[in-house]
Design an enzyme around this catalytic site. Structure first.
Site, PDB file in Angstrom:
ATOM      1  N   LYS B 227       0.862  -1.186   0.000  1.00  0.00           N
ATOM      2  CA  LYS B 227       0.000   0.000   0.000  1.00  0.00           C
ATOM      3  C   LYS B 227       0.892   1.227   0.000  1.00  0.00           C
ATOM      4  CE  LYS B 227      -4.062  -2.004   2.157  1.00  0.00           C
ATOM      5  NZ  LYS B 227      -5.038  -1.963   3.265  1.00  0.00           N
ATOM      6  N   ASP B 400     -13.626   1.814  10.102  1.00  0.00           N
ATOM      7  CA  ASP B 400     -14.017   1.140   8.860  1.00  0.00           C
ATOM      8  C   ASP B 400     -14.051  -0.387   9.006  1.00  0.00           C
ATOM      9  OD1 ASP B 400     -14.742   1.226   6.165  1.00  0.00           O
ATOM     10  OD2 ASP B 400     -12.694   0.915   5.507  1.00  0.00           O
ATOM     11  N   GLU B 405     -12.730 -11.392   9.624  1.00  0.00           N
ATOM     12  CA  GLU B 405     -12.522 -12.704   9.010  1.00  0.00           C
ATOM     13  C   GLU B 405     -12.048 -13.713  10.049  1.00  0.00           C
ATOM     14  OE1 GLU B 405     -10.414 -12.985   5.301  1.00  0.00           O
ATOM     15  OE2 GLU B 405     -11.115 -11.014   4.643  1.00  0.00           O
TER      16      GLU B 405
END
Lengths: 533, 533
Positions: B227, B400, B405
């Site tokens: 990123k 956010d 998971e």
């Protein structure tokens, strides 16, 4: 018509003679009695001396003080702007205008206005009924029909030489009206409507989410384009940004109007700053459901909205009030295209709107020779007007001049409109000399333009000082930061140096085109303006 | 298996007892002989005193120095981080693991790795031929097959309790490998590929042009998600931004890994900073023509690229090297979904991803009572794990967390993966307490988590200090600015105050859930972990 031309010629010659007497002969006489005071800094233009009444000794222009101001900086701190506008060069009389030289006739415009008012009244009646049914509350403002409205006078004043005359009280009133008058409706501009919300991934550069502008209607039917503030005045455009994705800056739009006026071009429609209440003056007065739908409240409880199309998806593009008030520029609309059609012509020095492409002018130093052969640049003042525009754009740093517009009524001899200046004033620390390509490649400049630039390079009228003073009159002062103001002086010097190099290479005769004359002939048979000595 | 459970239980009880002895009884004894030194600043937790071995007197936690460090700040300037990790609380032994408790078996992974290598070799052969024909030059790096590769060891170490053990040398080596190892290929991530360049105007919030991430493959087949840096570390998120359109921050991704490790969660895959050469390590090694096509040179001569889809149209979204070097975070990939499937489950405390919508938890203070009734939150540790995650997200300021998971292999008792933390650390000046809703509404917290938070609130182990020290090890130091580090301390106090209010209202018994035990039972019959005194 011929008779008027001759009168104009005589008036112009008188003015030029006075200017020469004032600046050239008198200073010369004065300087006889004292040592030569020319400093040789970069600020001084030293074109080769050539005698002659109508050919000013340019080397004197920046070194000799004016007879009426012995010190470069007025000791009384008086207004440099007023002194500038009182200068002979700024007081060359415009000839009286015949109907063919005015853009609009009064009767025509009044009729147009009347129709607008009655259409509005019909629309409001229907809308109010529909809104009541749909339970939408819209603030209804009273509208007034005022045949003396400043915007009417501005439209009526547009002529083949300029958009307005500098001291026209109607223009000053129009600025005030845009700053204060009640807004009765808000809508997307026609440009935005044309996009119709379409996304087009193949479009590399346009539409950009940064095109956020609205049309506002005032209570007397004045119409203005509102460009909201997108970034702080001290934020410079990132170095990696392409000019075509740069922000549109509301303060650049305001500053460009003032600069254009100071250059005595009058080719930018009046622009005023305003603190707009986006709730009361946009959301609550719009009749466009699409526009209403893009308003939202931000996490910080500010009222925000964003533009159409791609931008609908993108809150990154939103602008927000604090909590409702938002700075913006209001640019006066020109008369509608139905009564005053304009054509949009690609700028021969347009840029490649791709990442890698290059236009011919960027690689061919003799590009101007080609342009000079081509209609409409092969005759008349068009090429000189393009060069004026490039100087204007270089001063503001606007690289985004892909097209220019002219009023069809005035044909090929009409002046160029300098619309859409919001991409200027992005970087104060950089001078984009490629914008000057028309000047540096063609090596031509109007004498009237050069004389004014030289005047503005003098400390008595220093461009940054007169701009600062002029912008002080705007409600959003300071419109430009100091570094941006100072960049104007630096860029002005660069323009003068380009002219100087041209003159050294080709001689003044070739470079400095004597204007102050009215080009004659009909558009189809336009000829190069005769040189006058 | 039962036997191992019992062993683990015994080990845990011993650890808890030691911790209590160390922190509660000894300080109590010490404090007997001197006046009560408790300062009543906001930093001090003053839960109602309740006696009992396993019930720490929390009021002492932040006011009483440790027996082995008489001064709050070590005079020798020794490593607070080392001291923290040497602490009893951080040295509770993990039980030895059976095959069912490990995510992967060695043979399985080696086989998987071998297949990858041979597929790569076949691909490279074909690609080189095709590239030669198409006249594309691609840098070919040698790849190595290394069954001892750090990423292999990391994958093999994943178990039902955590992603790794804190002092696993393989994890340290993996961080080094991601920082330095040659990149042999670059591509879009599967997420980006799934978008297939589609524009969808109906999507209000996603996809955002800010999702710019790439998958990089190292020479030993380690895979990491890159990123790139989008904004400077000292730029705060604008107050009008919605969390879901906020930038992804590379430094937040790095800092979240370190924070998770300091909290002893080990639920974030290893992340390292790296100065990536976008030309040599992305453009020249990618085999994806689409990716190659989004590279361009900026006006400032820097190498830039942008993401797919909408972003193709948008150079505003581009990121640029200087001229080629670009900071970014590299997050280690988890094992492929084909060998280690995961499921993504909506967070019960997800936010409304619209401008005006509100989720039930935002308006119903008894929302947790509903959640508690619902599978899988009605049994086992799932709700406590959600609360852990909310504390973690509150500390980083990440709003956010719409999904979480888990590895399907470990069923409902598996730990929650804290993936995708790049939206943290956006605002240091603001604490978004709504992120803590799971804690404040459910009034439950794992005892192990609370004890560590209390430890980190003490000056000897102050969270900001250990984070600063931990982040010093990253090549992109300083990863966080000081205001962001200090915000961690302030937020930690707020977490402790929420717990304190809960305890005052409901009693410690109800609020602080004794864990340190292994929940038993199969996923389908999961029960709430028994409380242990």
């Amino acid at each position: 018509m011929l008779r008027r031309d001759r009168l104009f010629l005589a008036a112009t010659l008188t003015a030029v003679f006075s200017a020469d007497l004032y600046f050239i002969l008198l200073p010369k006489l004065r300087s006889l009695g004292r040592p030569h005071s020319c400093s040789c800094g970069p600020g001084n233009l030293s074109l080769p001396r050539q005698g002659g009444l109508a050919t000013p000794l340019l080397s004197n222009w920046t070194s000799v003080p004016l007879p009426d101001s012995a010190t470069p900086e007025p000791a009384d701190g008086g207004s440099k702007l007023e002194k500038l506008f009182a200068h002979t060069l700024y007081n060359i009389q415009t000839p009286s205008l015949g109907p063919e030289e005015r853009l609009l006739q009064a009767e025509q415009l009044i009729e147009y206005y009347r129709r607008k008012v009655s259409r509005w009244e019909r629309h409001m009646k229907l809308y109010s009924e529909a809104a009541a049914v749909a339970n939408i509350s819209v603030t209804e403002h009273e509208v007034t029909y005022d045949p003396d409205a400043s915007w009417m006078k501005f439209h009526l004043g547009i002529n083949r030489y300029a958009l307005y005359s500098r001291d026209d009280p109607a223009v000053l009133q129009l600025l005030k009206d845009m700053q204060n008058m009640a807004v009765v409706s808000a809508d997307y501009t026609q440009d935005e409507k044309a996009l119709k919300g379409a996304c087009d991934c193949t479009q590399v550069v346009k539409p950009s989410g940064h095109h956020l502008k609205l049309a506002l209607k005032m209570k007397n039917f004045a119409k203005a384009m509102f460009k909201p503030m997108r970034q702080q005045r001290d934020e410079e455009t990132p170095e990696d940004s392409f000019y075509f994705v740069d922000f549109q800056r509301h303060n650049a739009e305001i500053a460009a109007f003032h600069l254009d006026r100071i250059l005595d071009f009058q080719r930018v429609p009046p622009v005023a700053g305003r603190l707009v209440n986006v709730t009361g003056e946009v959301l609550q007065v719009t009749h466009n459901e699409d526009l209403r739908a893009v308003f939202f409240t931000s996490p910080a409880n500010n009222t925000c909205f964003f533009a159409k199309c791609l931008y609908v998806c993108k809150t990154e593009y939103a602008v927000c009030g604090r909590p409702d008030l938002l700075e913006g520029s209001l640019s006066a609309y020109l008369p509608g295209l139905s009564i005053a059609p304009r054509i949009s012509i690609p700028n021969p020095w347009t840029r490649s709107y791709t990442f890698t492409g290059r236009e011919e002018w960027e690689v061919n130093p003799f590009y101007c020779d080609t342009v000079k052969q081509l209609y409409p640049y092969n005759s008349g003042n068009r090429l000189l007007n393009i060069i004026d525009m490039s100087i204007f754009d270089f001063l503001t740093g606007n690289m985004d001049r892909h097209h220019y517009e002219i009023f069809t009524k005035f044909g090929d001899e009409g002046f160029l409109l300098h619309l859409d200046n919001a991409r200027g004033f992005g970087k104060h620390s950089q001078d984009e000399t490629s914008i000057l390509a028309p000047l540096s490649q063609c090596c031509m400049i109007k004498r009237s333009t050069l004389l004014r630039l030289q005047l503005l390079a003098r400390s008595e009228f220093r461009l940054s000082d007169v701009m600062r003073e002029s912008l002080e009159g705007d409600p959003l002062r300071p419109v430009l930061t100091e570094p941006h103001l100072l960049a104007l002086d630096r860029r002005l010097q660069k323009v003068l140096r380009v002219v100087q190099r041209c003159v050294r290479r080709l001689g003044e005769e070739e470079v400095i085109t004597k204007d102050f004359i009215k080009a004659t002939g009909k558009p189809q048979t336009a000829t190069v303006g005769k040189r006058v000595r």
